[in-house]
Design a protein around this motif. Structure first.
Motif, PDB file in Angstrom:
ATOM      1  N   MET A 134      36.288 -69.881 114.598  1.00 16.36           N
ATOM      2  CA  MET A 134      36.165 -68.656 113.817  1.00 16.36           C
ATOM      3  C   MET A 134      34.923 -67.846 114.175  1.00 16.36           C
ATOM      4  O   MET A 134      34.975 -66.617 114.268  1.00 16.36           O
ATOM      5  CB  MET A 134      36.168 -69.001 112.320  1.00 16.36           C
ATOM      6  N   ARG A 135      33.815 -68.496 114.405  1.00 21.30           N
ATOM      7  CA  ARG A 135      32.593 -67.744 114.725  1.00 21.30           C
ATOM      8  C   ARG A 135      32.740 -66.977 116.030  1.00 21.30           C
ATOM      9  O   ARG A 135      32.174 -65.897 116.187  1.00 21.30           O
ATOM     10  CB  ARG A 135      31.393 -68.684 114.776  1.00 21.30           C
ATOM     11  N   ALA A 136      33.526 -67.524 116.974  1.00 23.20           N
ATOM     12  CA  ALA A 136      33.742 -66.843 118.242  1.00 23.20           C
ATOM     13  C   ALA A 136      34.677 -65.650 118.090  1.00 23.20           C
ATOM     14  O   ALA A 136      34.643 -64.725 118.909  1.00 23.20           O
ATOM     15  CB  ALA A 136      34.306 -67.814 119.269  1.00 23.20           C
ATOM     16  N   LEU A 137      35.502 -65.652 117.049  1.00 24.88           N
ATOM     17  CA  LEU A 137      36.442 -64.558 116.819  1.00 24.88           C
ATOM     18  C   LEU A 137      35.856 -63.453 115.951  1.00 24.88           C
ATOM     19  O   LEU A 137      36.335 -62.321 115.974  1.00 24.88           O
ATOM     20  CB  LEU A 137      37.719 -65.097 116.157  1.00 24.88           C
ATOM     21  N   LEU A 138      34.820 -63.778 115.187  1.00 24.81           N
ATOM     22  CA  LEU A 138      34.202 -62.813 114.291  1.00 24.81           C
ATOM     23  C   LEU A 138      33.013 -62.122 114.942  1.00 24.81           C
ATOM     24  O   LEU A 138      32.233 -62.750 115.654  1.00 24.81           O
ATOM     25  CB  LEU A 138      33.712 -63.496 113.017  1.00 24.81           C
ATOM     26  N   VAL A 143      33.640 -61.321 108.343  1.00 27.14           N
ATOM     27  CA  VAL A 143      34.091 -62.176 107.255  1.00 27.14           C
ATOM     28  C   VAL A 143      35.490 -62.714 107.528  1.00 27.14           C
ATOM     29  O   VAL A 143      36.318 -62.065 108.170  1.00 27.14           O
ATOM     30  CB  VAL A 143      34.066 -61.452 105.890  1.00 27.14           C
ATOM     31  N   PHE A 144      35.723 -63.922 107.020  1.00 26.60           N
ATOM     32  CA  PHE A 144      37.011 -64.605 107.109  1.00 26.60           C
ATOM     33  C   PHE A 144      37.535 -64.769 105.694  1.00 26.60           C
ATOM     34  O   PHE A 144      36.898 -65.400 104.851  1.00 26.60           O
ATOM     35  CB  PHE A 144      36.816 -65.966 107.778  1.00 26.60           C
ATOM     36  N   VAL A 145      38.702 -64.166 105.418  1.00 27.46           N
ATOM     37  CA  VAL A 145      39.301 -64.182 104.085  1.00 27.46           C
ATOM     38  C   VAL A 145      40.542 -65.067 104.117  1.00 27.46           C
ATOM     39  O   VAL A 145      41.453 -64.854 104.928  1.00 27.46           O
ATOM     40  CB  VAL A 145      39.696 -62.765 103.630  1.00 27.46           C
ATOM     41  N   VAL A 146      40.592 -66.055 103.228  1.00 29.71           N
ATOM     42  CA  VAL A 146      41.721 -66.977 103.156  1.00 29.71           C
ATOM     43  C   VAL A 146      42.289 -66.966 101.746  1.00 29.71           C
ATOM     44  O   VAL A 146      41.551 -67.206 100.778  1.00 29.71           O
ATOM     45  CB  VAL A 146      41.287 -68.420 103.512  1.00 29.71           C
ATOM     46  N   ALA A 196      31.059 -76.171 107.041  1.00 26.85           N
ATOM     47  CA  ALA A 196      30.908 -77.005 108.234  1.00 26.85           C
ATOM     48  C   ALA A 196      31.021 -76.206 109.523  1.00 26.85           C
ATOM     49  O   ALA A 196      30.573 -76.662 110.574  1.00 26.85           O
ATOM     50  CB  ALA A 196      31.952 -78.116 108.225  1.00 26.85           C
ATOM     51  N   HIS A 197      31.597 -75.000 109.432  1.00 26.94           N
ATOM     52  CA  HIS A 197      31.803 -74.204 110.646  1.00 26.94           C
ATOM     53  C   HIS A 197      30.964 -72.912 110.639  1.00 26.94           C
ATOM     54  O   HIS A 197      31.330 -71.916 111.256  1.00 26.94           O
ATOM     55  CB  HIS A 197      33.285 -73.899 110.818  1.00 26.94           C
ATOM     56  N   GLY A 198      29.842 -72.955 109.946  1.00 22.76           N
ATOM     57  CA  GLY A 198      28.865 -71.883 110.040  1.00 22.76           C
ATOM     58  C   GLY A 198      29.243 -70.615 109.311  1.00 22.76           C
ATOM     59  O   GLY A 198      28.796 -69.528 109.695  1.00 22.76           O
ATOM     60  N   LEU A 199      30.040 -70.739 108.249  1.00 20.56           N
ATOM     61  CA  LEU A 199      30.442 -69.579 107.459  1.00 20.56           C
ATOM     62  C   LEU A 199      29.908 -69.731 106.036  1.00 20.56           C
ATOM     63  O   LEU A 199      30.192 -70.718 105.353  1.00 20.56           O
ATOM     64  CB  LEU A 199      31.969 -69.455 107.432  1.00 20.56           C
ATOM     65  N   GLU A 200      29.132 -68.756 105.604  1.00 17.77           N
ATOM     66  CA  GLU A 200      28.583 -68.766 104.251  1.00 17.77           C
ATOM     67  C   GLU A 200      29.657 -68.313 103.272  1.00 17.77           C
ATOM     68  O   GLU A 200      30.219 -67.218 103.411  1.00 17.77           O
ATOM     69  CB  GLU A 200      27.385 -67.826 104.171  1.00 17.77           C
ATOM     70  N   LEU A 201      29.969 -69.142 102.289  1.00 11.74           N
ATOM     71  CA  LEU A 201      30.984 -68.776 101.301  1.00 11.74           C
ATOM     72  C   LEU A 201      30.372 -67.770 100.333  1.00 11.74           C
ATOM     73  O   LEU A 201      29.490 -68.090  99.548  1.00 11.74           O
ATOM     74  CB  LEU A 201      31.475 -70.006 100.546  1.00 11.74           C
ATOM     75  N   GLY A 222      34.401 -66.187 103.609  1.00 10.50           N
ATOM     76  CA  GLY A 222      33.259 -66.728 104.325  1.00 10.50           C
ATOM     77  C   GLY A 222      32.700 -65.702 105.298  1.00 10.50           C
ATOM     78  O   GLY A 222      33.453 -64.951 105.916  1.00 10.50           O
ATOM     79  N   LYS A 223      31.395 -65.660 105.424  1.00  9.09           N
ATOM     80  CA  LYS A 223      30.734 -64.680 106.284  1.00  9.09           C
ATOM     81  C   LYS A 223      29.888 -65.371 107.345  1.00  9.09           C
ATOM     82  O   LYS A 223      29.205 -66.367 107.035  1.00  9.09           O
ATOM     83  CB  LYS A 223      29.858 -63.744 105.462  1.00  9.09           C
ATOM     84  N   ARG A 224      29.959 -64.851 108.567  1.00  7.35           N
ATOM     85  CA  ARG A 224      29.017 -65.297 109.586  1.00  7.35           C
ATOM     86  C   ARG A 224      27.610 -64.969 109.113  1.00  7.35           C
ATOM     87  O   ARG A 224      27.277 -63.797 108.867  1.00  7.35           O
ATOM     88  CB  ARG A 224      29.288 -64.581 110.913  1.00  7.35           C
ATOM     89  N   SER A 225      26.782 -65.971 108.974  1.00  6.42           N
ATOM     90  CA  SER A 225      25.462 -65.774 108.375  1.00  6.42           C
ATOM     91  C   SER A 225      24.421 -65.306 109.383  1.00  6.42           C
ATOM     92  O   SER A 225      23.329 -64.918 108.998  1.00  6.42           O
ATOM     93  CB  SER A 225      24.985 -67.056 107.699  1.00  6.42           C
TER      94      SER A 225
END
Length: 227
Positions: A134-138, A143-146, A196-201, A222-225
Motif C-alpha cells: 500500500m505505501r508503494a501505491l499511495l 489515504v487508504f479507505v476500507v 503493521a504496514h506503516g499506515l496511521e489509522l 489509514g494515512k501514510r504518515s
C-alpha cells in the motif's frame, strides 16, 4: 473450479461465476444496507479527504468509481474478474483487469492520493500482501479507505477470532450460486493490518443501519504518515 474450499483462489472463482448476477443486483439496488447507508457512507468518507487521483480496488461493475468521477476525481477501477470489468467499461470510465497479487507484485506503475476498497477485501494472504504494497501505491500523505462488514455483526454465533468462514447468498435471487468463502478479521486485526504496514489509522467509523440501530459496516482510514 480451482482452489481449496477456503482460499483466496476460491473467492475469485465464485465472483467469476456470479459476475452477471452481481451487476444486475447492484444496478437494481437490491442490497438494502447499501442503498440505505453504506454507499453514501463510503462516498462521504472519501470526499472528506483531499486529493484527486483515486484507485478503486475490487471495483466490481464500477458504481463507486463513477460516483467519484462525477465528483471531480480521476479514478482507476481494478478488479480480478474480467466480466465485471467489462460491465464497468460498458458504463464508462477507466477500468483494468488486475488482481491483488498483480498489485502486490508492483505491476501498476502509478501512485494515488486515495485508495478505496469497498467491501472488496475478502481474502487472507491476498489482503495481507496488498497491505504490504500500500505505501508503494499511495502518494505521500495519501489515504487508504476500507469499508467492510462490521466484525461484531458478521461474527454471528461463531467465536470472535480470525479465520475462514463459509459464504452465503442468503437474501439474493436464484441467479446466484457457489457463494465465495471469506476470511473473518476482528476489529483489532483490521487495525493491526494498517499499523503493521506503516499506515496511521486516522478514522474508524461505524455507520448505523437506520432501521435496526446496529452497525452496518466498519470504515477504516489509514494515512501514510511520512512526507
Amino acid at each position: 473450479m480451482s482452489g481449496a474450499p477456503f482460499s483466496d483462489e476460491k473467492i475469485v472463482d465464485s465472483w467469476n461465476t456470479n459476475a452477471t448476477a452481481w451487476g444486475e443486483a447492484i444496478r437494481a439496488g437490491q442490497i438494502e444496507s447499501r442503498t440505505l447507508i453504506t454507499n453514501q457512507a463510503i462516498i462521504d468518507t472519501v470526499l472528506r479527504h483531499e486529493g484527486t487521483s483515486v484507485l478503486d480496488l475490487g471495483c466490481g461493475e464500477g458504481w463507486l468509481a463513477r460516483e467519484m468521477t462525477a465528483r471531480g476525481k480521476h479514478v482507476l477501477g481494478v478488479d480480478a474478474v474480467p466480466a465485471l470489468i467489462e460491465q464497468a467499461r460498458g458504463a464508462g470510465g477507466r477500468f483494468e483487469v488486475m488482481s491483488y497479487e498483480d498489485l502486490a507484485a508492483g505491476k501498476l506503475h502509478e501512485r494515488f492520493d486515495l485508495i478505496v476498497a469497498n467491501f472488496s477485501l475478502l481474502g487472507e494472504d491476498s489482503v495481507a500482501r496488498l497491505f504490504a504494497a500500500m505505501r508503494a501505491l499511495l502518494k505521500p500523505r495519501g489515504v487508504f479507505v476500507v469499508q467492510t462488514i462490521h466484525p461484531l455483526q458478521a461474527c454471528g454465533e461463531s467465536p470472535y477470532v480470525d479465520g475462514w468462514r463459509a459464504g452465503s447468498w442468503a437474501g439474493f435471487g436464484s441467479d446466484f450460486s457457489d457463494p465465495a468463502p471469506w476470511y473473518f478479521r476482528t476489529l483489532a486485526s483490521w487495525v493491526e493490518l494498517f499499523v503493521a504496514h506503516g499506515l496511521e489509522l486516522v478514522e474508524l467509523n461505524e455507520p448505523l443501519h437506520p432501521n435496526r440501530g446496529k452497525p452496518a459496516s466498519a470504515i477504516f482510514v489509514g494515512k501514510r504518515s511520512d512526507g
